[in-house]
Structure formats: C-alpha cells, structure tokens
Design a protein around this motif. Structure first.
Motif, PDB file in Angstrom:
ATOM      1  N   ALA A 159    -119.840 -29.168  33.780  1.00  0.00           N
ATOM      2  CA  ALA A 159    -120.618 -29.774  34.856  1.00  0.00           C
ATOM      3  C   ALA A 159    -122.074 -29.960  34.434  1.00  0.00           C
ATOM      4  O   ALA A 159    -122.558 -29.271  33.534  1.00  0.00           O
ATOM      5  CB  ALA A 159    -120.563 -28.892  36.098  1.00  0.00           C
TER       6      ALA A 159
ATOM      7  N   GLY B 191    -117.786 -32.329  36.555  1.00  0.00           N
ATOM      8  CA  GLY B 191    -117.858 -31.429  37.692  1.00  0.00           C
ATOM      9  C   GLY B 191    -119.031 -31.737  38.603  1.00  0.00           C
ATOM     10  O   GLY B 191    -119.656 -32.797  38.517  1.00  0.00           O
TER      11      GLY B 191
ATOM     12  N   THR C 118    -114.011 -27.588  39.059  1.00  0.00           N
ATOM     13  CA  THR C 118    -115.011 -28.637  39.110  1.00  0.00           C
ATOM     14  C   THR C 118    -116.174 -28.318  38.216  1.00  0.00           C
ATOM     15  O   THR C 118    -117.050 -29.134  38.003  1.00  0.00           O
ATOM     16  CB  THR C 118    -115.562 -28.807  40.534  1.00  0.00           C
TER      17      THR C 118
END
Length: 504
Positions: free
Chosen positions: A344, A424, A499
C-alpha cells in the motif's frame, strides 16, 4: 469493476510469478493484469506449490468461481491437459469454491462439494485409486462427498467433510494419513483420520494439523522439528497444548495457530526465522509471535476496540512466513520477526479542512512512499457521530484537494484522507473542521470522538468500490518470502486477503 488484486514475488524461472517470461523479482509484481486474470472481477484466494501457482477468481462472464494456474507443469499440475509450462494464468476449472496446491499436484473443491485432483501421483496424492502416473486433467476423487475444506502437502491431500471427519490420501511415510497405524505404504484413496469432529484442516510438507473439539489444535505426521507441538512422529492426531485457536496454518515443517484475540503462536522448524518469535531456534511447544512491528491502522484498532496489534491471518512456509493484520496490511518474517511489505502507499500528510458554506475544502500532501503501484485516487471522508448517514466523501484523481459538500454548517466533522492504489489503501492522520453557515467563522480543530474512527473506516470502505484489495503469493528468490508446502527453493503462500491498509 475489480475488487481484488494479486501480487507475487520471488523465483520466476518456471513462470510461477505469472507475468510472462522466466525471471524472478524481489519486489511485488501485480499478476492480476496478466493472462486470464485480467478479465476476472476479483481474486478470492491464491495457493502456490513448488514451481506452480493457482488462484480462485470471481468471474462475471460465467457468473461463478473459476480456478487459474500457471508456472511449472512437468507433472501436469496446471490441469490444462498438457505438460508444458505456462508463464501466464490460464483457466483450469470452473464451478469451484477452493483450490489448493501440493508440491507438484493440485486439487479443487467443487460447488457440489466433491473433490478433483491432478498432477503428480507418485504417492497416490490424486486419490484416484492408482499410483505412479501423473494426470494433466482434473479427475474426481471417488467416494468423497459433502466436503467443506481441503488441504495439500508435499505428497498428500486431506479433506474435511460436513460431519467433521477428515480423510487423507497419499504418502504415509511419516504417519501422515493419521489412522493410527504407524508409518506405512502410500494410500491411493481416502483413509479416515482418527478422532474428531474437526472444523478445519491444514497440511505442511510432511505433517497435518486440524482444529478439533474445544477449538484445540491436533497434529500428526512427521514431528522431528517439533511441528506437532511435541518431539517425534505421530500416526494419529495428538492435542497441542491447551489453547483454543480460530485457525491453523501449517507449512514446511512448521505450524501456527491464530486466536480470536488476534494473537498467534507457532511451533516447529525455525531455521529461517519463519516462526516469527524473534530468533531461529526450533520450538516443540507453541511460542508467541512477536507483533511489535505490526502497525494496525487507527480506524481498524478503534473500530475493533482493541489497542494491541491484531493478526488476522498467517501463511507459513519452509523458511519464511507472512501474515495480515486487522487493517489487512501484509507482513513477512525477516530476522525472525514480522516486517511490513510495502504494498500500500504511505499515508497522506498535512491534511487540512478549510471551511466552506455547507462543506469543507480538504487538502493534503502526497505520501512519501507510493508502495507497489501508483496512487490512483484520494478519497476524503468527513463524518461525525456513529451513523454512516452522517458521512460524506469527495474524490480527487490525481489532485491533492477536493471539497466535501452536503455538510451541516456549524457542526464539527472529523476528516480522514485515504490514498488508494492497486497495492492497497492507506489512511491519513485525522483533521477536523466545521463548515460555515451564513456568517460563520473559521474551522475548529482539535481531537474528535474516538468512535468516529470506525465510521471513517466503514465510510471509506463503502466509497472505494473501485479501489482494490490484494492477496499475495511468494516464491523463494534471493531472500524473498517463501511460504507453503514445498522446499526452500520452491515454496509459496497464500495471503488470504489484504488491502495493505496503513495510516499515519
């Protein structure tokens, strides 16, 4: 619309990374834009064997679940009718709800709750009543019905039925069939495991573990590295300690259990630090995983009402392990502890909420780190209280400001900014503001209500349908992260969902 993405890293000499060619990568590569996965609506799970990988996808075109496989195929483990390697994902089976991989074989659970397998069959791991001949097409395992969970090891396969009974077939060299008869000859058809009822099954390379009565861990098979929670082999399930677990994850010669409180305990081989307990010494008893480097996002922590880092899942490999926390951020073992994998983006910084009539002009600075992929959009959320109806959002692509409208003048709002990429979602630190009504003054800043973090998390989740959740697979490559049933140079793992969410 895609709601999940697949990332792989590690060895790629047989095409097991799924992005074409035969080279590895020490950095995560997005596989979900490659081959047949490019048209999938989303990724639900991924498993990897010694040199091949398979994923379960949701397909809108067929309104169902489809399995894709890629990588090495010398034993027919891709299930496409050939023995040729594939460097990009190709469809293998449709109408399946689970796919698992052994070292060189693959099995799926069909929607009818039957099992089909293909690939290497030297030890009867395909369960079709014969030994020796590899099979490049899926064939149903006879005599099995009502199956609800599958697991595969190096040369064995196990299935859990609706009644809580576990059935295993394949190699019994270490008592892996679990029937209490000691180590014996391979079984080419299902053999009933002693004990139960069980609720979950997981296989390592040469051992198996299941959740049994009172949610306790029961393990059997090879135990020379402590992977059974005690020293020595067992040909029948034996209870591991007195702790209850929400899930078990076996891989290589190691095992981990996850509790409902977000803790994890691991035992067995630890020469690569795969137990995540801070050193490289094997354990014959469960030891607590070091969670000091885990940073669960503030919205998730407050939504769950738990201040400590929470592990949501783990994947265990021959020399490395990986996991996801309650924010679904991904971590893998390094030097014996879990360290973050930068999928992410980092959090947006310097968030400001300036008053506008009936709204807030939200601005921010870009994250210092973009993660594994470029940032596709920012979403600013303004909310108050506990009701989702109170929250409003605005989206910026790729600007660093947007205006949240439809707010009540004179009312204090908490503001958080989400940075969204295929890798993410990250959450910024909080800001606060008060929209202007006619004749109102400047925004008010200060600490907001703790409960509002949960609202922010849920609001962002609802607003980011075009964002992406990621699952990851890993193959061994120059210190990358293997995790799964195979050997050191041939292992991979599942990150069941993630995520990669982070915050400031």
């Amino acid at each position: 619309m895609r709601y999940a993405d697949l990332w792989c890293w590690g060895a790629g000499d047989r095409g097991q990374l799924g992005v074409g060619g035969a080279r590895g990568s020490a950095r995560p590569i997005r596989v979900s834009a490659s081959g047949g996965l490019a048209t999938a609506a989303g990724l639900l799970a991924v498993h990897a064997g010694r040199v091949h990988t398979c994923a379960l996808t949701l397909e809108y075109a067929v309104m169902g679940l489809v399995a894709y496989c890629w990588g090495g195929n010398d034993e027919g483990q891709l299930g496409d009718g050939s023995f040729a390697d594939r460097a990009r994902p190709a469809q293998t089976a449709a109408g399946v709800v689970q796919v698992v991989t052994g070292a060189e074989h693959t099995c799926v659970l069909a929607v009818e709750l039957t099992v089909s397998c293909w690939g290497r069959n030297n030890a009867g791991q395909l369960g079709r009543g014969t030994l020796g001949t590899s099979e490049a097409n899926p064939e149903q395992v006879p005599g099995l019905a009502g199956i609800v969970d599958l697991a595969a090891g190096d040369d064995a396969t196990c299935a859990l039925d609706q009644g809580g009974k576990v059935w295993c077939w394949g190699s019994d060299a270490d008592g892996l069939l679990g029937d209490g008869g000691g180590a014996g000859a391979p079984a080419s058809g299902p053999v009933a495991v002693r004990g139960g009822p069980y609720t979950e099954i997981s296989l390592g390379g040469r051992h198996a573990c299941a959740l049994g009565p009172r949610a306790a861990a029961y393990c059997w098979g090879a135990g020379g590295r402590g992977q059974l929670g005690r020293a020595g082999d067992r040909s029948a399930p034996g209870r591991v300690g007195g702790r209850a677990y929400a899930g078990l994850r076996a891989g290589g010669d190691s095992t981990c259990g996850i509790t409902t409180g977000g803790e994890a305990y691991c035992w067995g081989a630890n020469d690569g630090g795969q137990l995540g307990v801070g050193d490289t010494a094997d354990r014959a008893r469960p030891a607590a995983v070091d969670r000091t480097r885990i940073h669960t996002s503030t919205p998730a922590r407050l939504l769950l009402g738990h201040p400590a880092p929470l592990l949501a899942d783990l994947s265990v490999g021959a020399r490395r392990s990986c996991g996801v926390d309650a924010s679904l951020a991904v971590y893998c073992t390094r030097d014996g502890v879990l360290s973050a994998v930068p999928l992410a983006p980092g959090p947006a910084t310097a968030v400001r909420a300036a008053a506008r009539p009936g709204g807030l002009r939200v601005s921010w600075a870009a994250p210092a780190a973009t993660g594994a992929d470029r940032i596709a959009a920012y979403v600013a959320v303004a909310f108050t209280g506990r009701s989702l109806d109170e929250g409003r959002t605005c989206t910026a692509r790729p600007a660093h400001a947007c205006t949240v409208t439809g707010l009540t003048g004179g009312k204090r709002y908490t503001v958080v900014v989400a940075a969204v990429s295929h890798g993410g979602v990250s959450f910024s630190a909080l800001s606060h503001g008060v929209p202007r009504a006619a004749g109102a003054g400047l925004p008010i800043t200060g600490p907001g209500p703790v409960a509002a973090f949960g609202v922010a998390l849920l609001t962002v989740g609802g607003a980011l349908l075009r964002g992406s959740r990621s699952v990851g697979c890993r193959h061994w490559f120059r210190g990358a992260v293997p995790s799964g049933p195979g050997d050191d140079d041939a292992t991979a793992s599942v990150t069941r969902a993630g995520t990669g969410a982070t915050d400031g």
